[in-house]
Design an enzyme around this catalytic site. Sequence first.
Site, PDB file in Angstrom:
ATOM      1  N   ASP A  18      44.233  43.517  44.072  1.00 35.58           N
ATOM      2  CA  ASP A  18      43.327  42.737  43.224  1.00 35.58           C
ATOM      3  C   ASP A  18      42.015  42.593  43.984  1.00 35.58           C
ATOM      4  O   ASP A  18      41.940  41.890  44.985  1.00 35.58           O
ATOM      5  CB  ASP A  18      43.958  41.362  42.942  1.00 35.58           C
ATOM      6  CG  ASP A  18      43.035  40.436  42.155  1.00 35.58           C
ATOM      7  OD1 ASP A  18      41.889  40.823  41.850  1.00 35.58           O
ATOM      8  OD2 ASP A  18      43.478  39.300  41.851  1.00 35.58           O
TER       9      ASP A  18
ATOM     10  N   LYS B  79      32.714  38.299  38.491  1.00 34.92           N
ATOM     11  CA  LYS B  79      32.264  37.895  39.828  1.00 34.92           C
ATOM     12  C   LYS B  79      31.169  38.810  40.356  1.00 34.92           C
ATOM     13  O   LYS B  79      30.169  38.335  40.855  1.00 34.92           O
ATOM     14  CB  LYS B  79      33.447  37.816  40.769  1.00 34.92           C
ATOM     15  CG  LYS B  79      34.190  36.502  40.504  1.00 34.92           C
ATOM     16  CD  LYS B  79      35.647  36.518  40.508  1.00 34.92           C
ATOM     17  CE  LYS B  79      36.141  35.289  39.767  1.00 34.92           C
ATOM     18  NZ  LYS B  79      37.576  35.141  39.745  1.00 34.92           N
TER      19      LYS B  79
ATOM     20  N   TRP C  64      45.682  33.461  44.099  1.00 35.35           N
ATOM     21  CA  TRP C  64      45.707  34.588  43.155  1.00 35.35           C
ATOM     22  C   TRP C  64      46.894  35.505  43.400  1.00 35.35           C
ATOM     23  O   TRP C  64      47.532  35.968  42.462  1.00 35.35           O
ATOM     24  CB  TRP C  64      44.397  35.350  43.177  1.00 35.35           C
ATOM     25  CG  TRP C  64      43.269  34.525  42.636  1.00 35.35           C
ATOM     26  CD1 TRP C  64      42.194  34.036  43.321  1.00 35.35           C
ATOM     27  CD2 TRP C  64      43.121  34.042  41.282  1.00 35.35           C
ATOM     28  NE1 TRP C  64      41.397  33.287  42.483  1.00 35.35           N
ATOM     29  CE2 TRP C  64      41.935  33.281  41.235  1.00 35.35           C
ATOM     30  CE3 TRP C  64      43.886  34.183  40.118  1.00 35.35           C
ATOM     31  CZ2 TRP C  64      41.498  32.665  40.059  1.00 35.35           C
ATOM     32  CZ3 TRP C  64      43.440  33.574  38.944  1.00 35.35           C
ATOM     33  CH2 TRP C  64      42.257  32.820  38.937  1.00 35.35           C
TER      34      TRP C  64
HETATM   35  C1  LIG Z   1      38.814  35.084  39.284  1.00 33.00           C
HETATM   36  C2  LIG Z   1      39.943  35.842  39.815  1.00 33.00           C
HETATM   37  C3  LIG Z   1      41.028  36.245  39.005  1.00 33.00           C
HETATM   38  C4  LIG Z   1      41.149  35.835  37.556  1.00 33.00           C
HETATM   39  O1  LIG Z   1      40.359  36.567  36.723  1.00 33.00           O
HETATM   40  P1  LIG Z   1      40.437  36.327  35.156  1.00 33.00           P
HETATM   41  O2  LIG Z   1      39.392  37.259  34.663  1.00 33.00           O
HETATM   42  O3  LIG Z   1      40.105  34.892  34.894  1.00 33.00           O
HETATM   43  O4  LIG Z   1      41.785  36.681  34.682  1.00 33.00           O
HETATM   44  C5  LIG Z   1      42.016  37.011  39.571  1.00 33.00           C
HETATM   45  N1  LIG Z   1      41.975  37.366  40.860  1.00 33.00           N
HETATM   46  C6  LIG Z   1      40.970  36.989  41.680  1.00 33.00           C
HETATM   47  C7  LIG Z   1      40.955  37.417  43.095  1.00 33.00           C
HETATM   48  C8  LIG Z   1      39.921  36.219  41.179  1.00 33.00           C
HETATM   49  O5  LIG Z   1      38.915  35.848  41.987  1.00 33.00           O
END
Ligand SMILES: *Cc1c(COP(=O)(O)O)cnc(C)c1O
Length: 379
Positions: free
Chosen positions: A191, A215, A117
């Site tokens: 993030d 998540k 990511w």
């Molecule tokens: C799942 C995830 C993403 C992507 O998220 P989207 O909603 O599909 O854009 C980005 N960063 C992390 C750490 C993730 O687990």
Amino acid sequence: MITEMKILRMALKVATTPIYNFSPGPAMLPREVMQKVREEFLDWHGLGMSIAEMSHRSPAFTGIAEQSVRDLSELLGIPENYRILFLQGGATHVMSMAPLNLCRETDCADYVITGNWSKRAAGEAGRLTNVNIAASSADVNHTTIPDREDWRCSEKPAYLYFCDNETIAGVEFPSAPVLPDSCGDTVLVSDMTSNFLSRPVQVDRYGLIFAGAQKNFAPAGLTIALVREDLLGRARPDVPFLYDFRLLAEHGSMFNTPPVFNWYVAGLTFAWIRQQGGVERMHENALRRSGKLYDFIDANDFYSNPVEKPYRSRMNVPFVLADADLDRTFLDAAADNGLVELKGHRSVGGMRASMYNGMPEAGVDTLIEFMEHFASRYA
Ligand SMILES: *Cc1c(COP(=O)(O)O)cnc(C)c1O
């Protein structure tokens, strides 16, 4: 308590077997939240209509939105000088928004790569500004976090970006990184998609925190960003309007129609977390769930996890079997026992158990019991 595990595929399925969904996302939401959604779905609080049908400008939705912001602020202790944005779209959008809003083309942004990511985010930023990779764990397959002393920042970077929990590699920062002197007091961007609301966060250490919903707190299609106020208004002049933090903040995240239904579910989850005892309680739950699973894996020769212990994720536990030829058998037998979505990411292989806020402890207990039986049969 399961007395006899069904290791082999069986045609017969007990209808009452609870399903534990270990998907990395979209993932399990708290049962109570889902039940509340069902109760309120056709007729929200006697108004005779569903949230899914309601104007985002209606008093009912405005009330939901305001309450959700209050609850989130309380949960994370978000200071007054932060704006809380509810964005259409995914965490991936914010990977573009960060460089578009926080630097000009000639600036440099620093990235710490600890998995897929952060790598994706750095790649995107590289199209929009100059990027310096301050550190990377790619050479060890993202099984650790590079030592702080080895991070090499550029001169006066616009910000330093990292991913708090790498969902695929199962690597998590134990806490907000204390930056080495070379990085000065640059703006931190994080993030937190896969560990948002799973532990306390010292928000004032960051310029920007963001998290996709699917998540830990709501269905996919909503992303939350916490932006420090003084960073609004730095955007490039050509920033598309729906990518402009300041514009979105000025309109209370309602420049266009926000994802009302997801926002509503997010609000219910925030209220649920408060009821449970807040993010401290989510942290305890996460430590207990993941701790049990790591202890079991470490004690059993048949399973292994490659991540250095201090950086093991509380949310995503990747593991491999001693014999990869048994992967398919493992997954099928696990599914027969109600343990689904355990397949690991193709870049890591093996298995991955993702256990977010919505995963009950009984889920991990059942998983461990299954793994024990599987190993004793096949090891
Ligand atoms: C799942 C995830 C993403 C992507 O998220 P989207 O909603 O599909 O854009 C980005 N960063 C992390 C750490 C993730 O687990």
